[in-house]
Scaffold this active site. Structure first.
Site, PDB file in Angstrom:
ATOM      1  N   SER A  93       0.873  -1.187   0.000  1.00  0.00           N
ATOM      2  CA  SER A  93       0.000   0.000   0.000  1.00  0.00           C
ATOM      3  C   SER A  93       0.901   1.225   0.000  1.00  0.00           C
ATOM      4  O   SER A  93       1.549   1.512   1.010  1.00  0.00           O
ATOM      5  CB  SER A  93      -0.877   0.038   1.260  1.00  0.00           C
ATOM      6  N   LYS A 168      -7.491   1.497  -2.419  1.00  0.00           N
ATOM      7  CA  LYS A 168      -6.959   1.070  -1.112  1.00  0.00           C
ATOM      8  C   LYS A 168      -7.028   2.221  -0.103  1.00  0.00           C
ATOM      9  O   LYS A 168      -7.351   2.032   1.068  1.00  0.00           O
ATOM     10  CB  LYS A 168      -5.512   0.579  -1.275  1.00  0.00           C
ATOM     11  N   LYS A 236       0.799   5.762   8.100  1.00  0.00           N
ATOM     12  CA  LYS A 236       1.306   5.944   6.725  1.00  0.00           C
ATOM     13  C   LYS A 236       0.142   6.036   5.746  1.00  0.00           C
ATOM     14  O   LYS A 236       0.099   6.916   4.883  1.00  0.00           O
ATOM     15  CB  LYS A 236       2.225   4.749   6.406  1.00  0.00           C
TER      16      LYS A 236
HETATM   17  P1  NAD Z   1       5.756  -6.075   7.502  1.00  0.00           P
HETATM   18  O1  NAD Z   1       6.544  -4.974   8.113  1.00  0.00           O
HETATM   19  O2  NAD Z   1       5.318  -7.221   8.350  1.00  0.00           O
HETATM   20  O3  NAD Z   1       6.533  -6.696   6.240  1.00  0.00           O
HETATM   21  C1  NAD Z   1       7.306  -5.947   5.359  1.00  0.00           C
HETATM   22  C2  NAD Z   1       8.592  -6.718   5.105  1.00  0.00           C
HETATM   23  O4  NAD Z   1       9.371  -5.996   4.139  1.00  0.00           O
HETATM   24  C3  NAD Z   1       9.470  -6.863   6.349  1.00  0.00           C
HETATM   25  O5  NAD Z   1       9.702  -8.236   6.597  1.00  0.00           O
HETATM   26  C4  NAD Z   1      10.755  -6.103   5.994  1.00  0.00           C
HETATM   27  O6  NAD Z   1      11.927  -6.706   6.514  1.00  0.00           O
HETATM   28  C5  NAD Z   1      10.739  -6.181   4.477  1.00  0.00           C
HETATM   29  N1  NAD Z   1      11.546  -5.165   3.812  1.00  0.00           N
HETATM   30  C6  NAD Z   1      11.568  -3.823   4.028  1.00  0.00           C
HETATM   31  N2  NAD Z   1      12.441  -3.221   3.184  1.00  0.00           N
HETATM   32  C7  NAD Z   1      12.979  -4.211   2.428  1.00  0.00           C
HETATM   33  C8  NAD Z   1      13.940  -4.235   1.392  1.00  0.00           C
HETATM   34  N3  NAD Z   1      14.533  -3.112   0.955  1.00  0.00           N
HETATM   35  N4  NAD Z   1      14.267  -5.429   0.844  1.00  0.00           N
HETATM   36  C9  NAD Z   1      13.688  -6.565   1.287  1.00  0.00           C
HETATM   37  N5  NAD Z   1      12.760  -6.622   2.267  1.00  0.00           N
HETATM   38  C10 NAD Z   1      12.421  -5.452   2.835  1.00  0.00           C
HETATM   39  O7  NAD Z   1       4.503  -5.359   6.824  1.00  0.00           O
HETATM   40  P2  NAD Z   1       3.122  -6.038   6.370  1.00  0.00           P
HETATM   41  O8  NAD Z   1       2.163  -5.951   7.487  1.00  0.00           O
HETATM   42  O9  NAD Z   1       3.390  -7.343   5.706  1.00  0.00           O
HETATM   43  O10 NAD Z   1       2.646  -4.956   5.295  1.00  0.00           O
HETATM   44  C11 NAD Z   1       3.188  -4.866   3.995  1.00  0.00           C
HETATM   45  C12 NAD Z   1       2.325  -3.925   3.167  1.00  0.00           C
HETATM   46  O11 NAD Z   1       0.985  -4.455   3.109  1.00  0.00           O
HETATM   47  C13 NAD Z   1       2.210  -2.511   3.734  1.00  0.00           C
HETATM   48  O12 NAD Z   1       2.198  -1.574   2.693  1.00  0.00           O
HETATM   49  C14 NAD Z   1       0.874  -2.539   4.461  1.00  0.00           C
HETATM   50  O13 NAD Z   1       0.301  -1.240   4.565  1.00  0.00           O
HETATM   51  C15 NAD Z   1       0.078  -3.476   3.587  1.00  0.00           C
HETATM   52  N6  NAD Z   1      -1.016  -4.203   4.248  1.00  0.00           N
HETATM   53  C16 NAD Z   1      -0.826  -4.779   5.469  1.00  0.00           C
HETATM   54  C17 NAD Z   1      -1.893  -5.449   6.080  1.00  0.00           C
HETATM   55  C18 NAD Z   1      -1.756  -6.077   7.455  1.00  0.00           C
HETATM   56  O14 NAD Z   1      -2.794  -6.399   8.051  1.00  0.00           O
HETATM   57  N7  NAD Z   1      -0.570  -6.294   7.977  1.00  0.00           N
HETATM   58  C19 NAD Z   1      -3.129  -5.535   5.434  1.00  0.00           C
HETATM   59  C20 NAD Z   1      -3.269  -4.987   4.169  1.00  0.00           C
HETATM   60  C21 NAD Z   1      -2.201  -4.302   3.583  1.00  0.00           C
END
Ligand code: NAD
Length: 291
Positions: A93, A168, A236
């Site tokens: 997102s 979104k 965010k």
């Molecule tokens: P998260 O922080 O659990 O996972 C993100 C991952 O990206 C982490 O493991 C981090 O180490 C990795 N990362 C960051 N920079 C990196 C890089 N340069 N190279 C490789 N890996 C890297 O976050 P999440 O909850 O999985 O959310 C991810 C996205 O999905 C966000 O944009 C969030 O807004 C969206 N989202 C999350 C949810 C939820 O319920 N968690 C629901 C819908 C949408």
């Protein structure tokens, strides 16, 4: 079956990559943190030592990263190392502006780009039941559909590149506002001696019913705020929403208020809690509980 490079194996990306492995795709994952890599290995996927390695010579490249700057950083590797013709699906997102930029820059390298943010939270990712809102060209959407159907249930092409992020943003506006109101409803019922658990059951079955009431009413009443979806990420998203409203030249007073409540949760030190922790802000404003 496709050769897939998957970057970002966190709360959402981890289970999504696992489903793609289970469906028979050849998945190579990369994450900066070892946790996601270990989980993907345990699920039967391969791991890479860098994003560049993960995205090289793949049919499809996927990212599921926290916010714009992470997508921009990994996209530089995709531009440099993905083969021409690669389909790039970004499930993160982020701002519509960055999604449009990836599509424009990607096209210069013959990459086909889709923004495909998701809704449904961690349970949706684990149960392959996500809602997916997709921006991009119809032909690319059609190519990606089997991938979407492996991780999601409700899937829609909602317009050109960036449109997925706009939808979104609308989703997060409704989710944030709903949490804020459910929190106030809980305090109202508790404050005047009604049975809040029974009350929320009734609300969940009536016109006020929502997925949030269905899935979160028990944990909110128990003040259990383990994420899930972190306040930091919703903060965010509120930034994206306010920026989008400015671009659309519309006023969103409810959204602005919700953004302030979420900012307050963060300022109180609750950034790593689930967004249902908006209840802690409502309590603090009501002079109850611990901020
Ligand atoms: P998260 O922080 O659990 O996972 C993100 C991952 O990206 C982490 O493991 C981090 O180490 C990795 N990362 C960051 N920079 C990196 C890089 N340069 N190279 C490789 N890996 C890297 O976050 P999440 O909850 O999985 O959310 C991810 C996205 O999905 C966000 O944009 C969030 O807004 C969206 N989202 C999350 C949810 C939820 O319920 N968690 C629901 C819908 C949408």
């Amino acid at each position: 079956m496709s050769k897939i490079g998957f970057v970002g194996l966190g709360i959402m990306g981890g289970p999504m990559a696992g489903h793609l492995v289970k469906a028979g795709h050849d998945v190579t994952g990369f994450d900066l943190s070892p946790t996601g890599l270990e989980k993907l290995k345990a699920a039967g996927g391969a791991t890479a030592g860098s994003a560049a390695e993960a995205v090289r010579d793949k049919d499809i490249v996927i990212t599921m990263l926290p916010q714009d700057e992470h997508v921009e950083a990994v996209f530089a590797d995709i531009l440099a190392h993905a083969a021409p013709g690669t389909l790039y699906i970004d499930f993160s997102s982020i701002t519509p502006k960055t999604s449009i930029w990836t599509a424009t820059e990607g096209a210069k390298k013959q990459l086909r780009v889709l923004d495909a943010p998701v809704s449904g939270g961690e349970p949706g990712a684990i149960n392959a039941a996500l809602s997916i809102m997709v921006g991009g060209a119809e032909a690319d959407f059609d190519t990606a559909l089997p991938i979407f159907e492996t991780v999601g249930k409700t899937i829609a092409l909602v317009g050109p590149n960036g449109a997925g992020q706009v939808v979104k943003a609308a989703n997060q506006l409704v989710v944030g506002g709903t949490y804020a109101l459910v929190a106030e409803a809980i305090l109202l019922m508790e404050g005047l001696g009604a049975d809040a658990a029974a009350g929320l059951d009734v609300l969940a079955g009536g016109l006020a019913g929502s997925k949030i009431l269905e899935l979160k009413r028990k944990s909110m009443l128990e003040r259990s705020f383990q994420p899930g979806f972190r306040i930091d990420l919703h903060h965010k998203d509120m930034g994206i929403i306010l920026q989008a409203a400015r671009q659309a030249e519309i006023s969103i007073p409810m959204g602005a208020l919700t953004a302030q409540l979420i900012a307050a949760a963060r300022a109180m030190g609750h950034g790593s809690l689930d967004h249902s922790a908006l209840l802690l802000v409502a309590e603090a404003l009501a002079g109850k509980g611990q901020a």
